[in-house]
Design an enzyme around this catalytic site. Sequence first.
Site, PDB file in Angstrom:
ATOM      1  N   ASP A   1      40.089  51.521  78.022  1.00 21.80           N
ATOM      2  CA  ASP A   1      39.342  50.265  78.030  1.00 21.80           C
ATOM      3  C   ASP A   1      37.853  50.583  78.107  1.00 21.80           C
ATOM      4  OD1 ASP A   1      39.815  47.149  78.517  1.00 21.80           O
ATOM      5  OD2 ASP A   1      38.086  47.789  79.712  1.00 21.80           O
ATOM      6  N   ILE A   2      37.064  49.882  77.267  1.00 21.59           N
ATOM      7  CA  ILE A   2      35.609  50.086  77.266  1.00 21.59           C
ATOM      8  C   ILE A   2      35.020  49.411  78.500  1.00 21.59           C
ATOM      9  CG2 ILE A   2      33.455  49.742  75.994  1.00 21.59           C
ATOM     10  CD1 ILE A   2      35.135  49.542  73.440  1.00 21.59           C
TER      11      ILE A   2
ATOM     12  N   GLU B   1      38.859  44.950  73.881  1.00 18.57           N
ATOM     13  CA  GLU B   1      38.269  46.283  74.000  1.00 18.57           C
ATOM     14  C   GLU B   1      39.275  47.303  74.520  1.00 18.57           C
ATOM     15  OE1 GLU B   1      37.139  44.107  77.894  1.00 18.57           O
ATOM     16  OE2 GLU B   1      37.704  43.635  75.826  1.00 18.57           O
TER      17      GLU B   1
END
Length: 415
Positions: free
Chosen positions: A296-297, A339
């Site tokens: 996950d960003i 994301e």
Amino acid sequence: MSTCESRLFQAAVMQSWNAIVITDADLTVGGRVEIANPAFCAMTGYTLEELKGQTLKRLQGPETDRAVIDELRICLQEGRFFEGTAINYRKDGTPYTVHWSITPVRDDEGKLTHFVSIQQDISEHVRADRENRLLARALDAASDPIIITDTAKRIIFANLAFANVTGYAVNEVIGMTPALFRSGEHDEKFYAELHTSLASGNDFRATFTNRRRDGSLYHAEQSISPICDDAGRISHYVSVSKDISERVDIEHALRQAATEDTLTGLHNRRHGEQLLKEAQRRAQVQGTPLALLVCDIDHFKQINDRFGHPAGDRVLRDIAHILRHSVRSRDKVMRWGGEEFLILLEDCPQAAAVELAERIRLRVAAHRDAQVGACTVSFGLALRKPGETTDALFARADAALYEAKRNGRNRLSLA
């Protein structure tokens, strides 16, 4: 798009054997029909004039699955691809089972403008009737490419449609054999089955990849039948074909759209779920380790809020590129949503998975976007336990990801 290309796409839609309908994206009224090809009109019983400006709710009835329609509505509202099966009703009230997919269409600015639906009537009796009618038209229509050969396979007749498709003049193919059109795409087993079938007096039907005079390839749906003389002996063979190159290209593009995330080019979630189930089955049968990385960003919402969605999309593409080029060729990288990404690592022990996650984390941290600057990612890693389901495996990896987030981000957490 050029005028020529526009005409080509219009012809592909209007001449497609699949039913295609295009609606606007105004979901406040349910999406109004703008274009419906002849196949769609034939399937539903409505004329184009009757459909234009109307919603497709008129096709629903008492046996239409409401759960499917609810899922459809959610997908359209979220601008996502949809695929499903339900019972619809023709204009005359008769029910039919339809399998359809709907793809959202956006303009150059990313605004949702239309939905394209490709539909197929999969009702057994209707499908059988359609195939019979198609075969009759293919055999009778002089506009279809037709060649006739003698028993030595020498061409004694070719019509103008065949010349137009292949690029050969009629007098160039007379006396030649169909081997002239071989593309090299079919193996010897394919041709052995063809010869065996015809020698036994049976028809042979297949999709051929043939070669034109200029060397280009085309796809033909081809039926070859033996012709017998009055004594019942095979005297000739007749081949009736249809150039389906446009349909094959469109189907290929649709298959790609159904499995690929349009922004990043990675596997999309729907396809990823299938890949995960297949990997789980292999790991269970072979007894090999299966690792799942959830990525996950960090602070992605802040990137969108501060720099705008175009910058956010660029960051997603860049990180997807890093992920794809950091894994082994056999590994699967998927955009799971927003994301969040998944990396599926088959036959990969924990140490190797940890090393890979760290390598990716460092590469992402070292990357600089000209506008956004540096970004980081967090990882959750889980290794499949004996007998564990894919849902349970993902849940553990996802929980590990949130543990990494709670502990400061830009790190890996093990389940």
